[in-house]
Scaffold this motif. Structure first.
Motif, mmCIF file in Angstrom:
data_model
loop_
_atom_site.group_PDB
_atom_site.id
_atom_site.type_symbol
_atom_site.label_atom_id
_atom_site.label_comp_id
_atom_site.label_asym_id
_atom_site.label_seq_id
_atom_site.Cartn_x
_atom_site.Cartn_y
_atom_site.Cartn_z
ATOM 1 N N PRO A 122 0.817 -1.225 0.000
ATOM 2 C CA PRO A 122 0.000 0.000 0.000
ATOM 3 C C PRO A 122 0.842 1.262 0.000
ATOM 4 N N TRP A 123 0.485 2.192 -0.847
ATOM 5 C CA TRP A 123 1.189 3.471 -0.960
ATOM 6 C C TRP A 123 0.498 4.566 -0.165
ATOM 7 N N ASP A 124 -0.635 4.265 0.439
ATOM 8 C CA ASP A 124 -1.397 5.302 1.136
ATOM 9 C C ASP A 124 -1.264 5.210 2.650
ATOM 10 N N GLY A 125 -0.362 4.344 3.146
ATOM 11 C CA GLY A 125 -0.187 4.223 4.580
ATOM 12 C C GLY A 125 -1.178 3.299 5.244
ATOM 13 N N SER A 126 -2.019 2.608 4.482
ATOM 14 C CA SER A 126 -2.962 1.649 5.065
ATOM 15 C C SER A 126 -2.247 0.327 5.358
ATOM 16 N N LEU A 127 -2.938 -0.591 6.008
ATOM 17 C CA LEU A 127 -2.349 -1.887 6.335
ATOM 18 C C LEU A 127 -2.278 -2.764 5.086
ATOM 19 N N PRO A 128 -1.186 -3.518 4.899
ATOM 20 C CA PRO A 128 -1.098 -4.434 3.754
ATOM 21 C C PRO A 128 -2.223 -5.465 3.796
ATOM 22 N N ARG A 129 -2.711 -5.832 2.621
ATOM 23 C CA ARG A 129 -3.822 -6.772 2.498
ATOM 24 C C ARG A 129 -3.294 -8.138 2.035
ATOM 25 N N VAL A 130 -3.813 -9.195 2.639
ATOM 26 C CA VAL A 130 -3.399 -10.564 2.326
ATOM 27 C C VAL A 130 -4.516 -11.247 1.529
ATOM 28 N N TYR A 131 -4.129 -11.894 0.424
ATOM 29 C CA TYR A 131 -5.076 -12.604 -0.427
ATOM 30 C C TYR A 131 -4.633 -14.050 -0.588
ATOM 31 N N ARG A 171 1.774 -1.191 9.440
ATOM 32 C CA ARG A 171 1.895 -0.417 8.213
ATOM 33 C C ARG A 171 3.284 -0.640 7.632
ATOM 34 N N ALA A 172 3.336 -1.035 6.392
ATOM 35 C CA ALA A 172 4.618 -1.270 5.722
ATOM 36 C C ALA A 172 4.351 -1.431 4.238
ATOM 37 N N MET A 173 5.381 -1.160 3.442
ATOM 38 C CA MET A 173 5.312 -1.377 2.002
ATOM 39 C C MET A 173 6.005 -2.711 1.720
ATOM 40 N N ILE A 174 5.220 -3.760 1.590
ATOM 41 C CA ILE A 174 5.746 -5.115 1.476
ATOM 42 C C ILE A 174 6.310 -5.323 0.066
ATOM 43 N N THR A 175 7.569 -5.777 0.012
ATOM 44 C CA THR A 175 8.261 -5.896 -1.273
ATOM 45 C C THR A 175 8.567 -7.326 -1.678
ATOM 46 N N GLY A 176 8.425 -8.278 -0.782
ATOM 47 C CA GLY A 176 8.733 -9.661 -1.136
ATOM 48 C C GLY A 176 8.343 -10.602 -0.015
ATOM 49 N N GLY A 177 8.288 -11.894 -0.321
ATOM 50 C CA GLY A 177 7.935 -12.873 0.699
ATOM 51 C C GLY A 177 8.320 -14.273 0.282
ATOM 52 N N ASP A 178 8.431 -15.151 1.276
ATOM 53 C CA ASP A 178 8.761 -16.550 1.007
ATOM 54 C C ASP A 178 8.215 -17.399 2.148
ATOM 55 N N ILE A 179 7.889 -18.636 1.834
ATOM 56 C CA ILE A 179 7.399 -19.594 2.825
ATOM 57 C C ILE A 179 8.454 -20.668 3.023
ATOM 58 N N SER A 180 8.633 -21.114 4.249
ATOM 59 C CA SER A 180 9.642 -22.126 4.539
ATOM 60 C C SER A 180 9.250 -23.460 3.914
ATOM 61 N N ALA A 181 10.225 -24.352 3.789
ATOM 62 C CA ALA A 181 9.998 -25.633 3.114
ATOM 63 C C ALA A 181 8.906 -26.449 3.804
ATOM 64 N N ASP A 182 8.797 -26.361 5.140
ATOM 65 C CA ASP A 182 7.779 -27.119 5.854
ATOM 66 C C ASP A 182 6.446 -26.378 5.949
ATOM 67 N N GLY A 183 6.388 -25.160 5.412
ATOM 68 C CA GLY A 183 5.145 -24.403 5.412
ATOM 69 C C GLY A 183 4.779 -23.800 6.752
ATOM 70 N N GLU A 184 5.671 -23.849 7.711
ATOM 71 C CA GLU A 184 5.357 -23.371 9.064
ATOM 72 C C GLU A 184 5.696 -21.905 9.270
ATOM 73 N N ARG A 185 6.543 -21.345 8.415
ATOM 74 C CA ARG A 185 6.967 -19.962 8.586
ATOM 75 C C ARG A 185 6.829 -19.192 7.277
ATOM 76 N N VAL A 186 6.483 -17.932 7.401
ATOM 77 C CA VAL A 186 6.460 -17.031 6.252
ATOM 78 C C VAL A 186 7.260 -15.783 6.634
ATOM 79 N N ALA A 187 8.107 -15.314 5.730
ATOM 80 C CA ALA A 187 8.875 -14.085 5.946
ATOM 81 C C ALA A 187 8.502 -13.071 4.874
#
Length: 348
Positions: free
Chosen positions: A27-36, A55-71
């Motif tokens: 989000p560029w307007d300072g709102s909370l990032p939305r998850v889909y 509030r953050a401008m999320i630029t990337g993400g990844d899920i761990s091999a076991d699916g238990e963690r997301v960064a």
């Protein structure tokens, strides 16, 4: 193709697990990032799950091999989510937050239990589990200076060297190639009346007129022949953007007199509103010397008292747009420059 229920979304984060996918908005307007959530990539219909609680401008993400963690990566922090006891999706849990100051970070990936980051500047960072698990991430220290108190406001007629007291600041050593050949001399002090910034401009630098329109993008944010001062009264680099953070732009009005404009930014280069000629800002001129005073107790500095630390940055743009700056962060991390600062500590 993926169909979204909401129009006009900027999405840089796509996390694929088996045949399903998660997407997070930037989000560029300072709102909370939305998850889909996309149940099947064959169908490609995105379902809104909820918001990231920061509030953050999320630029990337990844899920761990076991699916238990997301960064997730952003410009100011890393967010690490773990699947809770209720077995909910990790992105719907409260994340661990690691403040970040490593450039324009645009990518993140799990390497077993460690994290790899890449930045727009071409740097790669390894963040081991032993660091991120205790909220530690790459963080470049900003410049810090102590600013003395003076009994009375300095005079613009006096050379900076003749101030009663004050702390001189210059461009950081070794940054001349990045900042150009010219440098400004600046001196900082504070009094009961306000925070004072004295600047000796290069002899051939002419202060340009202020723009009538608020800049809408980074290409028009920094313009030649102007002075920019950034203030963050909290004195830190928060994950969120403070309501009192200000960028002051010094230029000339139509009648030729020098003055200032105060911009409130969110989240970074988006100007929410602008105040021209605020009554709490004073700009005086004598030849190539400027004296800028932000009055005590006003937005941007708050109440001035010994021991306080205030985020501060000074950026001067030459006639050709070259940057002449005190804090090198503005040069190293150009995208986030309006919201970057060093730190000044008020001394008695």
């Amino acid at each position: 193709p993926i169909r979204f229920p909401d129009p006009s979304l900027d999405v840089e984060t796509l996390i694929v697990q088996d045949s399903k996918a998660f997407l997070v908005s930037k989000p560029w307007d300072g709102s909370l990032p939305r998850v889909y959530f996309v149940e099947s990539l064959d169908e490609g219909t995105a379902e809104f799950l909820g918001n990231i609680p920061h509030r953050a401008m999320i630029t990337g993400g990844d899920i761990s091999a076991d699916g238990e963690r997301v960064a997730l990566s952003s410009y100011r922090a890393l967010f690490i989510f773990e699947r809770g006891e209720a077995n909910e999706e990790p992105l719907l849990t409260e994340p661990l937050v690691c403040q970040l100051n490593a450039g324009q970070v645009e990518g993140i990936s799990w390497d077993q239990d460690n994290l790899l980051l890449t930045s727009e500047q071409g740097n790669t960072f390894l963040v081991p589990e032993s660091s991120w698990s205790i909220n530690k991430a790459p963080f470049q220290d900003s410049p810090r200076v102590s600013v003395p108190r003076v009994e009375r406001k300095p005079s613009v007629q006096s050379p900076l060297s003749e101030w009663e007291a004050g702390e001189s600041i210059k461009a950081v050593e070794g940054s001349g190639e990045q900042l150009g050949e010219q440098f400004v001399d600046a001196r900082l002090a504070w009094s009961q009346s306000g925070f004072h910034v004295g600047i000796e401009l290069p002899w051939d630098l002419m202060i340009a007129p202020l723009s009538e329109e608020i800049p809408k993008d980074m290409d028009h944010w920094f313009e030649p022949g102007r002075v920019y001062l950034m203030f963050n009264p909290a004195g830190d680099r928060p994950t969120d953007y403070g309501d009192d953070d200000r960028c002051l732009v010094i230029g000339r009005f139509d009648d030729g007199r020098i003055g200032g404009e105060s911009r409130f930014l969110r989240p970074a280069t988006v100007v929410v509103h602008s105040e021209v000629k605020p009554d709490w800002l004073s700009v005086e001129e004598e030849g190539q010397r400027l004296l800028i005073t932000v009055m005590n107790g006003t937005p941007g500095v708050g109440a001035l008292e010994p021991g306080r630390e205030i985020g501060f940055n000074l950026l001067v743009l030459g006639q050709d747009g070259e940057r002449i700056s005190w804090a090198p962060l503005t040069t190293l991390f150009p995208w986030d420059a309006p919201s970057l600062w060093g730190s000044v500590r008020l001394e008695d």
